[in-house]
Design an enzyme around this catalytic site. Structure first.
Site, PDB file in Angstrom:
ATOM      1  N   LYS A   6      67.012  44.870  68.363  1.00 16.38           N
ATOM      2  CA  LYS A   6      66.217  43.742  67.861  1.00 16.38           C
ATOM      3  C   LYS A   6      66.216  43.709  66.325  1.00 16.38           C
ATOM      4  O   LYS A   6      66.126  42.640  65.726  1.00 16.38           O
ATOM      5  CB  LYS A   6      64.761  43.830  68.347  1.00 16.38           C
TER       6      LYS A   6
HETATM    7  C1  PLP Z   1      65.765  43.282  74.025  1.00 14.42           C
HETATM    8  C2  PLP Z   1      66.642  44.388  74.502  1.00 14.42           C
HETATM    9  C3  PLP Z   1      67.710  44.160  75.408  1.00 14.42           C
HETATM   10  C4  PLP Z   1      67.981  42.793  76.020  1.00 14.42           C
HETATM   11  O1  PLP Z   1      68.502  41.875  75.100  1.00 14.42           O
HETATM   12  P1  PLP Z   1      68.462  40.302  75.402  1.00 14.42           P
HETATM   13  O2  PLP Z   1      68.870  39.651  74.139  1.00 14.42           O
HETATM   14  O3  PLP Z   1      67.031  39.997  75.767  1.00 14.42           O
HETATM   15  O4  PLP Z   1      69.390  40.044  76.536  1.00 14.42           O
HETATM   16  C5  PLP Z   1      68.518  45.237  75.765  1.00 14.42           C
HETATM   17  N1  PLP Z   1      68.288  46.470  75.277  1.00 14.42           N
HETATM   18  C6  PLP Z   1      67.274  46.738  74.428  1.00 14.42           C
HETATM   19  C7  PLP Z   1      67.063  48.135  73.956  1.00 14.42           C
HETATM   20  C8  PLP Z   1      66.416  45.709  73.991  1.00 14.42           C
HETATM   21  O5  PLP Z   1      65.398  45.993  73.143  1.00 14.42           O
END
Ligand code: PLP
Length: 472
Positions: free
Chosen positions: A112
């Site tokens: 993120k």
């Molecule tokens: C948010 C997240 C995901 C999923 O990503 P999306 O963009 O929602 O598909 C996968 N792995 C981690 C560690 C995340 O924080």
């Protein structure tokens, strides 16, 4: 560059207004009116750039005239200055023509940060230019809250309030939020569940008087600017393994479809991608969609990859829009059905088009743990449970072994030490940013699960801050 809504019935906006508004007024999501195109020669010219120089080259195609070149360069440099490795997103060979792209070297150790760290300075710049301030309100079950807080901390024109369910996030996740020592950051531990927190945030956005008075805004995963920032690392990784001469494939652990949609956007811009593989945990709505052509809601099951424990994948709407030749009215009808009945189906032509590019694979917790162990035994690489699903998906559904497979690692293993050590027998080493968390004091307000109480708290906090001075 102009942006249009996936439901075809909202004002056409420039980048800066898309950034601040998040959701379109017709309930849709903003997408570029057309995809910027890069020829193979232009892609070749990006080879060898640093991550930030590449980010500037990609992002400038989307912001148009709303942000000047000098400002954009500064914003991008600022965004990636707080990563703990020089090249921001290192890529490692872990098998035959198989690569791991590490997206977890930012301040909160999850992918993120790749977008949020950019969103913070970009918000700050646009708000200052427009002489506005915003109050960001969000609910979190873990990772998103800390990434948003790190992105918005100490920014003059932003206050941020994050609601989380008291006692229901991990100690590390809580401390990543509550130990941030910045006057504009406010953590609220709610005596309730994540859904209670989410419902109260929605209610605050629906309370027009409250929303307007405090200029509420959101940095959730449907914000176009987050997708835009994520496109960069698809080009980055592909260039490292031989693009544009060489086609590539990506495997992506998926929840809200934001990450993999950014890859799809890169492919629409001219990057030659032969295949995307979506990895799901037991919350497999997307994998089932690829199998059946039917998008059908079911309950959320808790797993060891909690950031992918989702009921619906909100960013999927952007792909749907393209699958239907950008017919906003059609998307609107499908999404209305979905809201009413919890299900919709696409036509034969549309599902065939999706399957041409996308495969899906599901892994339960036991399978995920087995992959963590296998990969550790094979190459000494410790994967967190989300990244393990990405690797497992890449290995299970690869179409052509001669095409480099790039698997996205979305969290540092030390963020999920229990699952990782149970699977591998190894306790992951905590990077120093995580180790320091335990000694820092926490700042948090514990509030009742009651909308009026929370709104009263936000109102009071903002009123007293503003009496202390303009920058509070
Ligand atoms: C948010 C997240 C995901 C999923 O990503 P999306 O963009 O929602 O598909 C996968 N792995 C981690 C560690 C995340 O924080």
């Amino acid at each position: 560059m102009k942006y249009i809504s996936t439901r075809g019935n909202a004002p056409v906006l420039e980048f800066d207004d898309v950034l601040l508004s998040g959701l379109a007024r017709d309930g849709g999501l903003y997408v570029p009116e057309s995809w910027p195109q890069l020829s193979p020669e232009e892609i070749r010219a990006l080879k060898g750039l640093s991550y930030t120089d590449l980010a500037y080259q990609i992002i400038k195609r989307f912001v148009g005239d709303t942000v000047g070149d000098t400002d954009l360069k500064r914003i991008v440099a600022n965004a990636y200055s707080n990563f703990d490795v020089e090249d921001v997103a290192p890529i490692k060979k872990i098998g035959d023509n198989e690569y791991l792209l590490e997206l977890f070297h930012g301040p909160t150790l999850a992918f993120k940060d790749m977008a949020m760290q950019f969103l913070g300075p970009m918000f700050d710049h646009v708000l200052k230019t427009k002489d506005q301030r915003v109050t960001i309100v969000g609910a979190t079950s873990g990772d998103t809250g800390s990434a948003a807080i790190e992105a918005c901390r100490d920014r003059d024109n932003i206050d941020i309030f994050i609601l989380y369910p008291d006692g229901r996030v991990s100690d590390v996740q809580r401390r990543q939020m509550t130990t941030v020592d910045a006057p504009n950051v406010h953590c609220i531990a709610v005596d309730g569940t994540f859904d209670d927190c989410q419902d109260m945030v929605k209610a605050m956005f629906n309370d027009q008087a409250f929303r307007n008075h405090h200029h509420l805004s959101a940095v959730n995963s449907i914000n176009w600017a987050r997708i835009m920032a994520q496109i960069v690392y698809y080009f980055w990784a592909a260039l490292k393994v031989g693009a544009p001469e060489q086609k590539v494939a990506f495997a992506v652990p998926t929840g809200n479809f934001g990450n993999v949609f950014a890859g799809y956007a890169a492919s629409r811009m001219g990057l030659a991608v032969s295949q995307f593989i979506i990895g799901s945990n037991s919350n497999d709505i997307l994998t089932r969609f690829i199998d059946t052509g039917e998008m059908k809601m079911s309950g959320v099951h808790p797993t060891i990859s909690p950031s992918m424990d989702i009921q619906i994948s909100s960013n999927f709407e952007r792909l749907l829009f393209d699958l239907y030749g950008r017919d906003g009215a059609k998307v609107s009808t499908l999404l209305d059905d979905f809201r009413k009945n919890g299900v919709f189906s696409v036509g034969d032509a549309e599902i065939q088009r999706a399957r041409g590019l996308i495969d899906g694979a599901r892994f339960d917790d036991t399978q995920t743990m087995a992959v963590i162990k296998t990969v550790y035994d094979q190459c000494g690489e410790l994967l967190d449970p989300h990244s393990a699903i990405g690797v497992a998906a890449g290995r299970a559904k690869r179409r052509d072994p001669s095409v480099p497979m790039i698997e996205l690692a979305t969290a540092h293993p030390a963020k999920f030490p229990d699952a990782v050590s149970k699977a591998s027998g190894i306790t992951p080493n905590a990077p120093s940013r995580l180790a320091n968390l335990l000694s820092k004091p926490e700042r948090v307000d514990h509030l009742a699960n009651d909308l009026a109480t929370i709104q009263g708290f936000i109102h009071k906090t903002l009123s007293s801050d503003n009496q202390d001075g303009p920058s509070a």
